[in-house]
Design a protein around this motif. Structure first.
Motif, short mmCIF file in Angstrom:
data_model
loop_
_atom_site.label_atom_id
_atom_site.label_comp_id
_atom_site.label_asym_id
_atom_site.label_seq_id
_atom_site.Cartn_x
_atom_site.Cartn_y
_atom_site.Cartn_z
N GLY A 116 -3.76 46.52 21.32
CA GLY A 116 -3.86 47.01 19.96
C GLY A 116 -3.39 48.45 19.88
N SER A 117 -4.23 49.32 19.33
CA SER A 117 -3.86 50.72 19.15
C SER A 117 -4.23 51.59 20.35
CB SER A 117 -4.54 51.28 17.90
OG SER A 117 -5.96 51.25 18.05
N ALA A 118 -4.71 50.97 21.44
CA ALA A 118 -5.18 51.73 22.59
C ALA A 118 -4.23 51.60 23.77
CB ALA A 118 -6.57 51.27 23.00
N SER A 119 -4.00 52.72 24.46
CA SER A 119 -3.21 52.76 25.68
C SER A 119 -4.13 53.06 26.85
CB SER A 119 -2.12 53.84 25.58
OG SER A 119 -1.25 53.57 24.50
N PHE A 120 -4.04 52.24 27.91
CA PHE A 120 -4.92 52.36 29.06
C PHE A 120 -4.13 52.80 30.29
CE2 PHE A 120 -7.03 49.53 26.20
CZ PHE A 120 -8.39 49.50 26.50
N SER A 139 -8.32 56.06 31.87
CA SER A 139 -7.97 56.93 30.74
C SER A 139 -7.56 56.04 29.56
CB SER A 139 -6.81 57.85 31.13
OG SER A 139 -6.35 58.58 30.02
N ILE A 140 -8.15 56.31 28.40
CA ILE A 140 -7.83 55.53 27.19
C ILE A 140 -7.47 56.49 26.06
CG2 ILE A 140 -8.67 53.86 25.50
CD1 ILE A 140 -10.72 52.93 27.53
N LYS A 141 -6.34 56.23 25.42
CA LYS A 141 -5.91 57.01 24.26
C LYS A 141 -5.69 56.06 23.08
CE LYS A 141 -3.63 60.68 26.91
NZ LYS A 141 -2.35 61.41 27.14
N THR A 142 -6.15 56.47 21.91
CA THR A 142 -6.01 55.61 20.72
C THR A 142 -5.13 56.25 19.66
OG1 THR A 142 -8.01 56.54 19.71
CG2 THR A 142 -8.28 54.57 21.08
N ALA A 143 -4.31 55.42 19.03
CA ALA A 143 -3.50 55.86 17.89
C ALA A 143 -4.18 55.51 16.58
CB ALA A 143 -2.12 55.21 17.95
N SER A 170 -11.19 64.26 23.85
CA SER A 170 -10.88 64.74 22.50
C SER A 170 -11.16 63.61 21.52
CB SER A 170 -9.42 65.19 22.39
OG SER A 170 -8.53 64.12 22.69
N GLY A 171 -11.41 63.97 20.26
CA GLY A 171 -11.73 62.97 19.26
C GLY A 171 -13.20 62.62 19.26
N SER A 172 -13.53 61.36 18.96
CA SER A 172 -14.93 60.96 18.87
C SER A 172 -15.05 59.45 18.96
CB SER A 172 -15.54 61.45 17.55
OG SER A 172 -14.86 60.88 16.44
N ILE A 173 -16.28 58.99 19.19
CA ILE A 173 -16.57 57.57 19.25
C ILE A 173 -17.84 57.29 18.45
CG2 ILE A 173 -15.54 57.37 21.55
CD1 ILE A 173 -18.42 57.07 22.65
N GLU A 174 -18.06 56.01 18.18
CA GLU A 174 -19.34 55.58 17.63
C GLU A 174 -19.89 54.51 18.56
OE1 GLU A 174 -21.16 53.26 13.75
OE2 GLU A 174 -19.42 54.57 13.47
N ALA A 175 -21.09 54.76 19.08
CA ALA A 175 -21.72 53.83 20.02
C ALA A 175 -23.16 53.60 19.60
CB ALA A 175 -21.66 54.38 21.44
N THR A 197 -8.13 59.63 19.70
CA THR A 197 -9.19 59.99 20.64
C THR A 197 -8.72 59.71 22.07
OG1 THR A 197 -11.02 59.66 19.10
CG2 THR A 197 -11.53 59.35 21.43
N HIS A 198 -9.16 60.55 22.99
CA HIS A 198 -8.86 60.39 24.40
C HIS A 198 -10.19 60.30 25.15
CE1 HIS A 198 -6.73 61.99 28.29
NE2 HIS A 198 -7.12 60.75 28.40
N LEU A 199 -10.37 59.22 25.92
CA LEU A 199 -11.58 59.00 26.70
C LEU A 199 -11.25 58.83 28.17
CD1 LEU A 199 -13.38 56.11 24.75
CD2 LEU A 199 -13.64 58.57 24.38
N LEU A 200 -12.24 59.13 29.01
CA LEU A 200 -12.21 58.72 30.40
C LEU A 200 -13.44 57.85 30.64
CD1 LEU A 200 -11.31 62.07 32.22
CD2 LEU A 200 -9.77 60.17 31.72
#
Length: 291
Positions: free
Chosen positions: A151-155, A179-183, A204-209, A236-239
């Motif tokens: 989808g909109s996420a790159s892993f 590493s996950i980045k979302t568009a 960077s960015g944010s999540i909802e959990a 958003t960028h996550l690890l």
């Protein structure tokens, strides 16, 4: 009922010209899987007169994982390694029985160039039976790491195993770092994809959990087996990191990690006496804390 076990907020501290955010160890959560230490380096601007110079210092009982997002570092160690690390690649140093190293801005960038430095310095504790293995160093270029999109996420699978893939980083216990980045907004599911404890580091960015919004500079700690669906917001960028916990408690003093306090005491004395494995081409020396 929320199954977020803990939200760890980044605590900033100064190391020379770097602002470093210590994420773990944390009082309520000393380790996440085998991960025992995570420092967030920067982002900071280097040059034209300020550069990164981490002098010679020791490690035992762990592997270090350096992952840069921006900027470059030259790694050198007591094995004779000299390796430049660039964004997206991995430097994996197995300290084992003992290794010393330095981390510096490469010489060719000390020419007045202004650039950003941003990355993560991560320690992974070795299994008890491997704490005294011979030191090793491995460099894995960004092009060798498994990458995919959903989808909109790159892993990118930085280390370990997850989502049916395996990183070439030679780890010593079951773990993962992704590493996950979302568009755009993306619903992340980890059930059946990862094994062990899980930490979500928001770069960077944010999540909802579990109904809570968590922003950059925090780690969300949960367990894969019962984690709720995580909504990753746009840009958003996550690890993701974690894995199977080691069965024994780990002790940590400065740069030394072991299940055995006596090993740490011996390493402290060796570093104080300068009988620890040292580099041939660098006589810099970071004294033992408190001396």
């Amino acid at each position: 009922m929320s199954n977020i076990g803990l939200i760890i907020e980044e605590r900033s501290r100064d190391i020379g010209d770097f602002l470093v955010g210590r994420l773990i160890p944390f009082r309520k959560k000393r380790m996440i899987g085998p991960f025992i230490f995570i420092d967030h380096m920067g982002p900071t601007t280097l040059g034209p007169h300020t550069y990164m110079d981490v002098d010679q210092h020791p490690h035992i009982g762990l592997s270090t994982l350096t992952f840069m997002l921006e900027g470059e570092i030259m790694h050198a160690d007591s094995l004779g390694t000299k390796q430049r690390i660039q964004p997206g690649s991995v430097n994996w140093m197995v300290a084992g029985s003992g290794v010393s190293h330095t981390e510096r801005t490469p010489d060719d960038l000390r020419n007045g160039t202004v650039f950003k430095a941003h990355g993560y310095q991560i320690w992974v504790a070795l299994p008890k039976e491997l704490e005294d293995i011979s030191p090793e160093f491995h460099h894995i270029p960004a092009s060798a790491l498994p990458k995919w999109t959903d989808g909109s996420a790159s892993f990118t699978l930085v280390a370990g195993e997850g989502y049916g893939r395996k990183s070439p980083v030679p780890v010593h216990s079951p773990l993962f770092m992704i590493s996950i980045k979302t568009a755009d907004t993306y619903h992340l599911t980890t059930i059946g994809q990862l094994k062990g404890e899980i930490g979500i580091c928001i770069v960077s960015g944010s999540i909802e959990a579990c109904g809570e919004t968590v922003t950059a500079g925090n780690i969300v700690v949960s367990k894969v087996a019962d984690t709720c669906t995580t909504v990753i917001h746009k840009d958003t960028h996550l690890l993701l990191f974690g894995g199977e916990p080691l069965p024994e408690e780990r002790h940590i003093y400065w740069n030394f990690v072991s299940h055995d306090k006596e090993k740490i005491a011996r390493a402290k004395q060796a570093w104080k006496d300068k009988t620890f494995p040292m580099m041939d081409a660098d006589d810099s020396y970071v004294p033992l804390p408190g001396l």
